[in-house]
Scaffold this active site. Sequence first.
Site, short mmCIF file in Angstrom:
data_model
loop_
_atom_site.label_atom_id
_atom_site.label_comp_id
_atom_site.label_asym_id
_atom_site.label_seq_id
_atom_site.Cartn_x
_atom_site.Cartn_y
_atom_site.Cartn_z
N CYS A 1 9.52 1.63 3.39
CA CYS A 1 10.47 0.60 3.78
C CYS A 1 11.88 1.16 3.87
CB CYS A 1 10.43 -0.58 2.83
SG CYS A 1 11.00 -0.21 1.17
N PHE B 1 0.80 -1.22 0.00
CA PHE B 1 0.00 0.00 0.00
C PHE B 1 0.83 1.27 0.00
CE2 PHE B 1 0.76 -0.40 4.60
CZ PHE B 1 1.00 0.92 4.97
N LYS C 1 -1.29 -7.70 -8.59
CA LYS C 1 -2.20 -7.69 -7.44
C LYS C 1 -1.76 -6.57 -6.51
CE LYS C 1 -3.08 -8.58 -3.64
NZ LYS C 1 -3.62 -7.69 -2.56
N SER D 1 5.77 -6.85 4.08
CA SER D 1 6.40 -7.11 5.37
C SER D 1 7.22 -8.40 5.30
CB SER D 1 5.34 -7.24 6.46
OG SER D 1 4.57 -8.42 6.27
N GLU E 1 -5.15 -3.88 -1.45
CA GLU E 1 -6.58 -3.57 -1.43
C GLU E 1 -6.88 -2.26 -0.70
OE1 GLU E 1 -5.67 -6.12 2.18
OE2 GLU E 1 -5.01 -5.92 0.09
N GLU F 1 9.49 -3.62 13.02
CA GLU F 1 9.20 -2.62 12.00
C GLU F 1 7.84 -2.00 12.32
OE1 GLU F 1 9.28 -2.14 7.16
OE2 GLU F 1 8.30 -3.91 8.00
#
Length: 496
Positions: free
Chosen positions: A282, A150, A174, A227, A177, A381
């Site tokens: 990240c 995202f 993909k 992740s 969402e 994280e």
Amino acid sequence: MTGRISHWIDGKPWGGVAERTGEVFDPATGEVRAHVDFAGTAQVEEAVAAAARAFPAWRDTSLAARSRVLFAFRELLTARKDELAKIITSEHGKVESDAAGEIARAIENVEYACGAPQLLKGGYSENASRGVDVYSIAQPLGVVGVISPFNFPAMVPLWFVPNALACGNTVVLKPSEKDPSASVFIAELFAEAGLPAGVLNVLHGDKVAVDGLLEHPAVKAISFVGSTPIARYVYETGTAHGKRVQALGGAKNHMVVLPDADLDLAADAAVSAGFGSAGERCMAVSVVVAVEPVADELVAKVTERMTRLKVGDGRDPASEMGPLVTAAHRDRVRSYVEAGLAEGASLVVDGRDVAVDGGGFWLGPTLFDHVTPEMSVYRDEIFGPVLSVVRARTYDEALELVNANAYGNGTAIFTNDGRAARRFQNEVEVGMVGLNVPIPVPVGYYSFGGWKDSLFGDSHAYGPEGFHFFTRRKVVTSRWPDPSQGGVNLGFPRNS
């Protein structure tokens, strides 16, 4: 009224009725702005089948024609970048200037992929043996899956999709969402640029869609960013099903500040890299390692800059930091602030009570001092606007701290000593290193990726390694018949 976001399959919006949907929020208001269709196994099969049908013709499309599509896409993306930035802000929450920067870095990768005719050249050895020529060619894999996060709804898909297409593959993307509209926008631009139907498909959803791509026998490779636990799952599941996988995981990026550093420059960098995009990067700096005796002064300078940050709706040009992407994620990050307090860290700046008009998923910039490695705010994280300061006595202690961490994505050192910087780049066990650069994201003609638990697989993203990942090398040995060289020979062939 809310809108509907659906799949893009075989060159057009999907026309079916989804059995499951998800809510897409405006993070600045907390309101539902759309519902996104979630794919079931039938939609996964439909998207993969469309990509498989399109593959033979796209594979045989000339390099020049593929490049023309990418050049046309680049022009369309550049012309409509402001529109895409607004879409990103409305679903992710980052400020529009940050979204514009994301798109600019994405365009770099598209421009690199436009060089496919040069990048896909093979080698040729004439007369390697008497009358024998040997040459290598790079061929596409087939249908490939891209699973993106995202936090960069445009840039991360464009780390992979242009390279995959340039190499002659077809793609099922993909996206997250949480902010799915950017990927559909990208697919529409590719179609306008002349990409044939089925070559790029967009499939929305959750674990059902992910597992469908990981397990489908027609999908030859998977590119993933997310992740570390999910990256490990994607890598293990994908490889167990015979796929080539590159899975980029999480990070805990350290910024080491040596006593000789320019502390104003270091403080500016820490705030910019720690709180840009609300820390949902990240490559965000989440740990500042202050090598004594500079910690007190550095913390004061960082604090002073943090208190001036304008937190607000990303559509407001005055805003410097927007909300977090969802209420659940905001609550998760907030729980780490409370855990840091309980574990004994010093809360210097508390972002929990930031005041922003209206609803939304808000958490302000937060700063902890006197953090130690056993604390959860250091180990995990967090992926939010929480910056931790760890104090080290020496350079060696700081280096040991970075190298002992499970992650190895990015790191930076701030110093005016070239010898220390050179030693750091040599000794640190991290994949991307910044010397007085807080966010060392490589330009498009290098490759992006970390070490240790930040990467599963042996290929980094985009750049030269991206082209390598999306192709298979084939070596051809040829000889045209010469009657004088006939006859049976049962010995192992030798060059002569």
